[in-house]
Design an enzyme around this catalytic site. Structure first.
Site, PDB file in Angstrom:
ATOM      1  N   SER A  64      84.172  50.385  21.757  1.00  5.07           N
ATOM      2  CA  SER A  64      83.084  49.694  22.433  1.00  5.07           C
ATOM      3  C   SER A  64      82.116  50.706  23.065  1.00  5.07           C
ATOM      4  O   SER A  64      81.575  51.564  22.375  1.00  5.07           O
ATOM      5  CB  SER A  64      83.678  48.729  23.473  1.00  5.07           C
ATOM      6  OG  SER A  64      82.725  47.828  23.953  1.00  5.07           O
ATOM      7  N   ASP A  80      85.470  39.605  16.227  1.00  4.66           N
ATOM      8  CA  ASP A  80      84.827  40.151  17.420  1.00  4.66           C
ATOM      9  C   ASP A  80      83.619  39.297  17.814  1.00  4.66           C
ATOM     10  O   ASP A  80      82.688  39.121  17.030  1.00  4.66           O
ATOM     11  CB  ASP A  80      84.385  41.594  17.165  1.00  4.66           C
ATOM     12  CG  ASP A  80      83.978  42.307  18.440  1.00  4.66           C
ATOM     13  OD1 ASP A  80      83.787  41.642  19.478  1.00  4.66           O
ATOM     14  OD2 ASP A  80      83.839  43.546  18.411  1.00  4.66           O
ATOM     15  N   HIS A 120      87.757  42.112  19.224  1.00  4.04           N
ATOM     16  CA  HIS A 120      87.190  43.274  19.911  1.00  4.04           C
ATOM     17  C   HIS A 120      88.266  44.269  20.322  1.00  4.04           C
ATOM     18  O   HIS A 120      88.062  45.466  20.261  1.00  4.04           O
ATOM     19  CB  HIS A 120      86.400  42.810  21.144  1.00  4.04           C
ATOM     20  CG  HIS A 120      85.530  43.875  21.744  1.00  4.04           C
ATOM     21  ND1 HIS A 120      84.451  44.424  21.086  1.00  4.04           N
ATOM     22  CD2 HIS A 120      85.582  44.513  22.949  1.00  4.04           C
ATOM     23  CE1 HIS A 120      83.869  45.325  21.842  1.00  4.04           C
ATOM     24  NE2 HIS A 120      84.548  45.404  22.974  1.00  4.04           N
TER      25      HIS A 120
END
Length: 405
Positions: A204, A322, A350
């Site tokens: 991320s 995600d 995610h």
């Protein structure tokens, strides 16, 4: 919920932030943890593991059919089974092989059960180090499966807690959580632990810091892994985001935010996922730190041109489910990067490295061991993709749940 609202009101009245993240009292290394002062008064917790010898238990079933089809089932292979830490260096390797022939002689089955001691795998020389960087709201604990897996395979692994996360200090100044401040923290960590060849793995927001380090140290960064990192766009905080609300309001909303993160960050929202969220300290930061982190995501240099200048091999991993990062963003990243390969994990979201640790570990390990053919200077990206495709074919045979490209 009521407790959070009450504490939020007190936070507004007193002007103080509750639930500050503070370092542990002891700064002595223990169980692989170290505390590094990157700047005066700013201490980051770092997981640093230098591997010892291990015993690997390998169990495998190989079936050969009359038509030539070969099926390999891992019943406890090094990539999937528990890797037992060696307690006694005098243990002798042992192995047994059993061959069964069917009555119709259509198939031949080979069962392999063996144990062997390893101190390292191919490519895990003393000049290689793996750096794992988490994103907003996480900690180094989200990498627990990867840290354990790769350290026992002979890799040296380094994973820091960003400022205000995990057991690192939480400065009460918003400037400490800008992209540039956090990037300098990680630069100090990288310079402290870097070897001759370094592999960066980011998740991320952590992907942006890996990109920064790869751009700053092209001679030291050997490969990069970007997990659900998004597109090659310059970072700029959203002015209309919920994270622009006062810290005390965010504190009142923290149970809702945690529930929203669980729903959007995991493909499933069962008891297992809730436990993973708790164990990984994900989204467990103070409202002040959360607000400062989201407001500090300003990095105008990180545009498409910046990313296109990276020349190292890059693996992009995307969880199909995600809800934070759309698929087209990682696809665009794969197009912009010079030397990139995109892999999609259908059952992941995610937090794919926590949801599907075996799949992610296998995928990363293959990428670490793979080396591009540099014998021809005019080698194109298409040629390299052909080599990866051959590796994918072998990977499909070895695993009952192959990773989709």
């Amino acid at each position: 919920m009521l407790t959070s609202i009450t504490e939020g009101i007190l936070c507004c009245l007193t002007g103080k932030t509750a639930n500050l993240v503070l370092p542990l009292e002891s700064s002595e290394p223990s169980d692989g943890f170290e505390y590094v002062e990157v700047k005066p008064g700013r201490v980051l917790r770092v997981r640093h593991i230098v591997p010892d010898g291990s015993i690997v238990h390998c169990k495998r079933k190989i079936t050969v059919y009359r038509n030539g089809q070969l099926v390999i089932e891992n019943l406890g292979d090094v990539l999937h089974s528990e890797i037992l830490q060696c307690q006694d260096g005098d243990l002798e390797p042992c192995s047994t092989v059993e061959v069964e022939l069917a009555d119709y002689k259509d198939i031949r089955t080979v069962l392999i059960d063996s144990k062997r001691m390893i101190s390292s795998c191919k490519g895990t020389h003393s000049d290689v180090a793996l750096f794992f960087v988490h994103g907003v709201g996480g900690s180094l604990d989200i990498w627990s499966s990867q840290l354990d897996f790769f350290s026992r395979l002979g890799y040296e692994v380094i994973a820091p807690d960003l400022a205000g996360h995990g057991a690192s200090t939480a400065p009460q100044i918003a400037a400490a959580y800008t992209f540039y401040a956090l990037a300098e923290d990680l630069r100090a960590i990288f310079k402290r632990y870097a070897r001759k060849r370094n592999i960066l793995i980011g998740h991320s927001y952590g992907v942006s810091f890996c990109t920064f380090l790869a751009h700053e140290y092209p001679d030291l960064v050997h490969k990069v892994v970007m997990i659900n990192g998004g597109g090659p766009t310059a970072l700029e905080p959203s002015l209309c985001s919920i994270f622009q609300l006062p810290s005390c309001v965010l504190h009142c909303l923290s149970p809702c935010l945690a529930w929203s993160f669980l729903k959007a960050g995991f493909a499933r929202q069962g008891a297992k996922e809730k436990q993973l969220l708790k164990q990984g300290n994900a989204f467990n930061v103070s409202p002040f730190v959360l607000r400062a982190m989201m407001s500090g995501q300003y990095w105008p240099e990180g545009d498409e041109v910046y990313h296109a200048e990276l020349t190292v091999p890059i693996l992009l991993v995307h969880g199909m489910c995600d809800k934070f990062v759309p698929m087209d963003e990682d696809q665009r990243m794969a197009e912009i990067l010079l030397f990139a390969f995109l892999k999609v994990i259908e059952e992941g979201s995610h937090m794919v490295m926590m949801e599907c640790p075996e799949t992610v570990n296998t995928l990363l390990h293959e990428f670490f061991l793979w080396e591009p053919d540099m014998s021809r200077k005019g080698s194109s990206k298409t040629d390299t993709e052909k080599a990866i495709a051959a590796s994918d074919t072998l990977h499909t045979l070895k695993n009952s749940k192959p990773v989709n490209k």
